[in-house]
Design an enzyme around this catalytic site. Structure first.
Site, PDB file in Angstrom:
ATOM      1  N   SER A  21      79.743   3.448  46.489  1.00 43.25           N
ATOM      2  CA  SER A  21      79.132   4.470  45.633  1.00 43.25           C
ATOM      3  C   SER A  21      79.379   4.210  44.149  1.00 43.25           C
ATOM      4  N   GLY A  76      71.487  17.507  51.044  1.00 51.33           N
ATOM      5  CA  GLY A  76      72.236  18.736  51.293  1.00 51.33           C
ATOM      6  C   GLY A  76      72.056  19.718  50.141  1.00 51.33           C
ATOM      7  N   ASP A 112      70.867   9.929  54.369  1.00 53.20           N
ATOM      8  CA  ASP A 112      70.526   8.502  54.429  1.00 53.20           C
ATOM      9  C   ASP A 112      70.357   8.031  55.864  1.00 53.20           C
ATOM     10  N   ALA A 160      80.767   9.764  56.040  1.00 48.90           N
ATOM     11  CA  ALA A 160      81.775  10.039  55.011  1.00 48.90           C
ATOM     12  C   ALA A 160      81.842  11.532  54.757  1.00 48.90           C
ATOM     13  N   GLN A 161      82.975  11.987  54.228  1.00 45.66           N
ATOM     14  CA  GLN A 161      83.016  13.295  53.567  1.00 45.66           C
ATOM     15  C   GLN A 161      82.469  12.972  52.186  1.00 45.66           C
ATOM     16  N   LYS A 176      86.338   5.852  48.163  1.00 44.06           N
ATOM     17  CA  LYS A 176      85.258   4.857  48.221  1.00 44.06           C
ATOM     18  C   LYS A 176      85.727   3.500  47.684  1.00 44.06           C
ATOM     19  N   GLU A 214      80.189   6.395  42.259  1.00 41.59           N
ATOM     20  CA  GLU A 214      81.354   7.223  41.890  1.00 41.59           C
ATOM     21  C   GLU A 214      82.596   6.348  41.687  1.00 41.59           C
ATOM     22  N   PRO A 255      87.389  19.274  37.991  1.00 42.38           N
ATOM     23  CA  PRO A 255      88.651  18.991  37.300  1.00 42.38           C
ATOM     24  C   PRO A 255      88.589  17.700  36.481  1.00 42.38           C
ATOM     25  N   VAL A 290      73.471  18.644  43.358  1.00 45.39           N
ATOM     26  CA  VAL A 290      72.818  19.320  42.235  1.00 45.39           C
ATOM     27  C   VAL A 290      71.289  19.235  42.268  1.00 45.39           C
ATOM     28  N   TYR A 337      87.286  11.556  46.218  1.00 43.77           N
ATOM     29  CA  TYR A 337      86.155  10.876  46.877  1.00 43.77           C
ATOM     30  C   TYR A 337      85.974   9.470  46.298  1.00 43.77           C
TER      31      TYR A 337
HETATM   32  P1  NAP Z   1      75.617  13.086  53.935  1.00 43.29           P
HETATM   33  O1  NAP Z   1      74.227  13.643  53.971  1.00 43.29           O
HETATM   34  O2  NAP Z   1      76.743  13.945  53.471  1.00 43.29           O
HETATM   35  O3  NAP Z   1      75.949  12.551  55.426  1.00 43.29           O
HETATM   36  C1  NAP Z   1      77.250  12.189  55.784  1.00 43.29           C
HETATM   37  C2  NAP Z   1      77.263  11.851  57.260  1.00 43.29           C
HETATM   38  O4  NAP Z   1      78.614  11.489  57.641  1.00 43.29           O
HETATM   39  C3  NAP Z   1      76.832  12.980  58.199  1.00 43.29           C
HETATM   40  O5  NAP Z   1      76.045  12.450  59.243  1.00 43.29           O
HETATM   41  C4  NAP Z   1      78.158  13.481  58.753  1.00 43.29           C
HETATM   42  O6  NAP Z   1      78.060  14.084  60.015  1.00 43.29           O
HETATM   43  C5  NAP Z   1      78.913  12.167  58.859  1.00 43.29           C
HETATM   44  N1  NAP Z   1      80.361  12.355  59.007  1.00 43.29           N
HETATM   45  C6  NAP Z   1      81.200  13.022  58.182  1.00 43.29           C
HETATM   46  N2  NAP Z   1      82.451  12.987  58.671  1.00 43.29           N
HETATM   47  C7  NAP Z   1      82.406  12.284  59.839  1.00 43.29           C
HETATM   48  C8  NAP Z   1      83.375  11.927  60.800  1.00 43.29           C
HETATM   49  N3  NAP Z   1      84.662  12.272  60.694  1.00 43.29           N
HETATM   50  N4  NAP Z   1      82.972  11.185  61.858  1.00 43.29           N
HETATM   51  C9  NAP Z   1      81.663  10.847  62.023  1.00 43.29           C
HETATM   52  N5  NAP Z   1      80.693  11.177  61.134  1.00 43.29           N
HETATM   53  C10 NAP Z   1      81.067  11.898  60.065  1.00 43.29           C
HETATM   54  O7  NAP Z   1      75.652  11.755  53.033  1.00 43.29           O
HETATM   55  P2  NAP Z   1      74.443  10.825  52.511  1.00 43.29           P
HETATM   56  O8  NAP Z   1      73.975  11.352  51.210  1.00 43.29           O
HETATM   57  O9  NAP Z   1      73.504  10.585  53.618  1.00 43.29           O
HETATM   58  O10 NAP Z   1      75.246   9.490  52.176  1.00 43.29           O
HETATM   59  C11 NAP Z   1      75.459   8.480  53.152  1.00 43.29           C
HETATM   60  C12 NAP Z   1      76.637   7.619  52.746  1.00 43.29           C
HETATM   61  O11 NAP Z   1      76.372   7.012  51.474  1.00 43.29           O
HETATM   62  C13 NAP Z   1      77.944   8.358  52.560  1.00 43.29           C
HETATM   63  O12 NAP Z   1      78.988   7.472  52.934  1.00 43.29           O
HETATM   64  C14 NAP Z   1      78.019   8.619  51.071  1.00 43.29           C
HETATM   65  O13 NAP Z   1      79.350   8.793  50.664  1.00 43.29           O
HETATM   66  C15 NAP Z   1      77.394   7.351  50.548  1.00 43.29           C
HETATM   67  N6  NAP Z   1      76.710   7.445  49.265  1.00 43.29           N
HETATM   68  C16 NAP Z   1      75.765   8.403  49.063  1.00 43.29           C
HETATM   69  C17 NAP Z   1      75.073   8.427  47.865  1.00 43.29           C
HETATM   70  C18 NAP Z   1      73.996   9.453  47.614  1.00 43.29           C
HETATM   71  O14 NAP Z   1      73.608   9.622  46.445  1.00 43.29           O
HETATM   72  N7  NAP Z   1      73.452  10.088  48.643  1.00 43.29           N
HETATM   73  C19 NAP Z   1      75.335   7.451  46.883  1.00 43.29           C
HETATM   74  C20 NAP Z   1      76.294   6.489  47.145  1.00 43.29           C
HETATM   75  C21 NAP Z   1      76.962   6.468  48.343  1.00 43.29           C
HETATM   76  P3  NAP Z   1      77.795  15.677  60.187  1.00 43.29           P
HETATM   77  O15 NAP Z   1      76.297  15.839  60.100  1.00 43.29           O
HETATM   78  O16 NAP Z   1      78.357  15.944  61.525  1.00 43.29           O
HETATM   79  O17 NAP Z   1      78.499  16.381  59.075  1.00 43.29           O
HETATM   80  O1  F7E Z   2      76.612  16.148  41.144  1.00 36.60           O
HETATM   81  C1  F7E Z   2      76.863  18.057  38.000  1.00 36.60           C
HETATM   82  C2  F7E Z   2      78.156  17.524  38.580  1.00 36.60           C
HETATM   83  O2  F7E Z   2      77.181  16.876  43.459  1.00 36.60           O
HETATM   84  C3  F7E Z   2      75.933  15.439  40.140  1.00 36.60           C
HETATM   85  C4  F7E Z   2      77.197  12.178  46.207  1.00 36.60           C
HETATM   86  O3  F7E Z   2      76.117  11.806  47.013  1.00 36.60           O
HETATM   87  O4  F7E Z   2      76.349  10.906  44.359  1.00 36.60           O
HETATM   88  C5  F7E Z   2      76.764  12.199  44.749  1.00 36.60           C
HETATM   89  O5  F7E Z   2      77.875  12.623  43.961  1.00 36.60           O
HETATM   90  C6  F7E Z   2      76.343  15.943  38.760  1.00 36.60           C
HETATM   91  C7  F7E Z   2      77.852  16.033  38.543  1.00 36.60           C
HETATM   92  O6  F7E Z   2      76.514  14.456  42.995  1.00 36.60           O
HETATM   93  C8  F7E Z   2      76.428  21.386  39.360  1.00 36.60           C
HETATM   94  O7  F7E Z   2      79.269  17.937  37.799  1.00 36.60           O
HETATM   95  C9  F7E Z   2      76.413  20.466  37.394  1.00 36.60           C
HETATM   96  O8  F7E Z   2      78.160  15.529  37.271  1.00 36.60           O
HETATM   97  O9  F7E Z   2      74.808  16.179  42.945  1.00 36.60           O
HETATM   98  P1  F7E Z   2      76.247  15.986  42.710  1.00 36.60           P
HETATM   99  P2  F7E Z   2      77.718  13.453  42.616  1.00 36.60           P
HETATM  100  O10 F7E Z   2      78.979  14.169  42.390  1.00 36.60           O
HETATM  101  O11 F7E Z   2      77.205  12.577  41.526  1.00 36.60           O
HETATM  102  C10 F7E Z   2      77.355   9.886  44.463  1.00 36.60           C
HETATM  103  C11 F7E Z   2      76.743   8.579  44.049  1.00 36.60           C
HETATM  104  C12 F7E Z   2      78.007   9.870  45.786  1.00 36.60           C
HETATM  105  O12 F7E Z   2      78.441   8.819  46.258  1.00 36.60           O
HETATM  106  C13 F7E Z   2      78.340  11.184  46.406  1.00 36.60           C
HETATM  107  O13 F7E Z   2      78.560  11.064  47.795  1.00 36.60           O
HETATM  108  O14 F7E Z   2      75.854  17.265  38.606  1.00 36.60           O
HETATM  109  N1  F7E Z   2      76.641  19.482  38.316  1.00 36.60           N
HETATM  110  N2  F7E Z   2      76.301  21.644  38.020  1.00 36.60           N
HETATM  111  C14 F7E Z   2      76.647  20.013  39.543  1.00 36.60           C
HETATM  112  N3  F7E Z   2      76.818  19.454  40.756  1.00 36.60           N
HETATM  113  C15 F7E Z   2      76.750  20.273  41.846  1.00 36.60           C
HETATM  114  N4  F7E Z   2      76.904  19.732  43.075  1.00 36.60           N
HETATM  115  N5  F7E Z   2      76.547  21.629  41.710  1.00 36.60           N
HETATM  116  C16 F7E Z   2      76.371  22.237  40.500  1.00 36.60           C
HETATM  117  O15 F7E Z   2      76.185  23.439  40.403  1.00 36.60           O
END
Ligand code: NAP
Ligand code: F7E
Length: 324
Positions: free
Chosen positions: A124, A184, A14, A81-82, A152, A126, A278, A188, A148
């Site tokens: 999120s 990343g 993002d 975030a992690q 959040k 989540e 889990p 999934v 996680y």
């Molecule tokens: P992402 O690709 O995993 O990126 C996470 C970022 O956080 C990376 O730049 C990472 O840096 C940085 N970070 C992690 N630990 C840090 C620390 N201790 N100090 C400074 N930076 C740190 O996540 P994303 O998908 O872009 O998501 C962006 C945000 O939206 C996150 O907060 C996520 O939880 C939230 N979110 C995502 C989704 C989604 O579907 N993508 C949905 C809802 C909410 P490095 O590159 O150094 O690891």
């Molecule tokens: O899993 C199922 C898994 O890891 C989606 C993050 O950006 O969105 C993300 O979280 C679904 C789950 O995303 C595999 O069990 C099946 O039900 O792509 P995911 P997530 O857990 O929904 C939210 C909104 C965030 O905020 C988070 O930061 O897919 N699933 N088989 C699998 N998931 C993964 N990763 N790998 C599998 O092999």
């Protein structure tokens, strides 16, 4: 004068799209980056000469204060975030430190340096976890199902609390899953599109996957960063659900991705217990009516277009990498 914005998490999916969006709106963009022994600027290398990277870490309050003093932003987007749900079970304390307490640190650093800064928190879907209603809205109660999700929920409520306690312009975007070719490889959608492309190019022969029944509301990350920005351009601070209002199972995702490369998903997909969680979030589907009405936001990319875009990007990249 150009507006200045600080993005934490700029190296993430993002962060890179948001940086592009802000540059297109003539912002001076600063990005917080943590120290790593090898550089991980893959997602921002194409814009690196247009942005300023500043060192810091969400676990270190002092560094956040220094960064705010240096960047002097009018807007802060807290995306760091992690963010990988399975890692939150193996590293729950780290996840709490970065994803939950990190929010308090940056909010407090804002209070200490410049309380006029507008703040966006990446909340999120989540947080809804074991959902209390369908579809989920801004008023749906939270029931997180992973460390996680719990972290959040903390980040969400501390943002609301700082808004109410200190009159900060602090908002939360409750974003449902959003994806892109920059996602990343462990998530999934990207895992599936990457495997579909690899298998079709003869570079792999199976996809090992977990729960096929889980349902998610998947949108395109490029659309979602636009909603983040819009939230900080409003007159009053408020929280919004951002989603497509469509849900699909993991199995449907695999079918669509493998269809893109003319393969029968059943021949290549193997269920593997190692990828089961889990505690699972079974069904997410968001109601973005409020974002549509107040922000004028709506998604521009359908689920099928998104998956096709991701498969094509993986296919082209793998082909080039392997000289195929
Ligand atoms: P992402 O690709 O995993 O990126 C996470 C970022 O956080 C990376 O730049 C990472 O840096 C940085 N970070 C992690 N630990 C840090 C620390 N201790 N100090 C400074 N930076 C740190 O996540 P994303 O998908 O872009 O998501 C962006 C945000 O939206 C996150 O907060 C996520 O939880 C939230 N979110 C995502 C989704 C989604 O579907 N993508 C949905 C809802 C909410 P490095 O590159 O150094 O690891
Ligand atoms: O899993 C199922 C898994 O890891 C989606 C993050 O950006 O969105 C993300 O979280 C679904 C789950 O995303 C595999 O069990 C099946 O039900 O792509 P995911 P997530 O857990 O929904 C939210 C909104 C965030 O905020 C988070 O930061 O897919 N699933 N088989 C699998 N998931 C993964 N990763 N790998 C599998 O092999």
């Amino acid at each position: 004068m150009a507006k200045r914005a600080l993005i934490t998490g700029i190296t993430g999916q993002d962060g890179s799209y948001l940086a592009e969006h802000l540059l297109a709106h003539d912002y001076d963009v600063f990005g917080l980056v943590r120290r790593t022994s090898t550089l991980n600027f893959e997602r921002i290398k194409h814009i690196q000469d247009q942005i300023t990277l500043v060192p810091g870490d969400m676990t270190d309050l002092t560094s956040l204060i220094h960064v705010l003093r240096e960047a002097q932003p009018s807007e802060v987007y807290n995306l760091a975030a992690q963010s990988f749900v399975p890692t939150s079970w193996s590293q729950p304390v780290l996840t709490g430190d970065v994803t939950a307490l990190g929010v308090t640190r940056i909010l407090d650093a804002i209070r200490a340096t410049d309380s006029s800064i507008r703040f966006y928190q990446a909340s999120s879907s989540e947080m809804f976890g074991k959902v209390r209603e369908v579809p989920q809205t801004e008023d749906t109660p939270f029931y997180p199902r992973s460390p996680y999700g719990v972290a959040k929920v903390y980040g969400h409520w501390i943002t609301v609390n700082y808004r109410e306690s200190y009159d900060l312009f602090a908002v939360s975007g409750i974003l449902f899953n959003h994806e892109s070719p920059r996602r990343g490889l462990e998530f999934v959608t990207r895992k599936v599109t990457h495997h579909a492309a690899r298998i079709s190019l003869g570079l792999a022969n199976e996809l090992r996957i977990g729960n096929l029944e889980a349902q998610r509301d998947w949108g395109f990350a490029g659309d979602y960063v636009r909603a983040m920005w819009l939230m900080l351009q409003q007159e009053t601070a408020d929280d919004f659900v951002v989603a497509t209002a469509q849900t699909h199972t993991v199995q449907q995702l695999i079918e669509v991705a493998f269809n893109c490369v003319d393969l029968d998903w059943r021949q290549y997909t193997v269920q593997d217990q190692r990828f089961m969680r889990p505690a699972e979030v079974d069904l997410l589907i968001g109601d973005p009516s409020k974002a549509k009405a107040s922000l004028g936001w709506q998604p521009s990319v359908t689920f099928e277009q998104l998956i096709e875009m991701m498969v094509k990007a993986d296919y082209d990249q793998l082909k080039a990498e392997h000289n195929l």
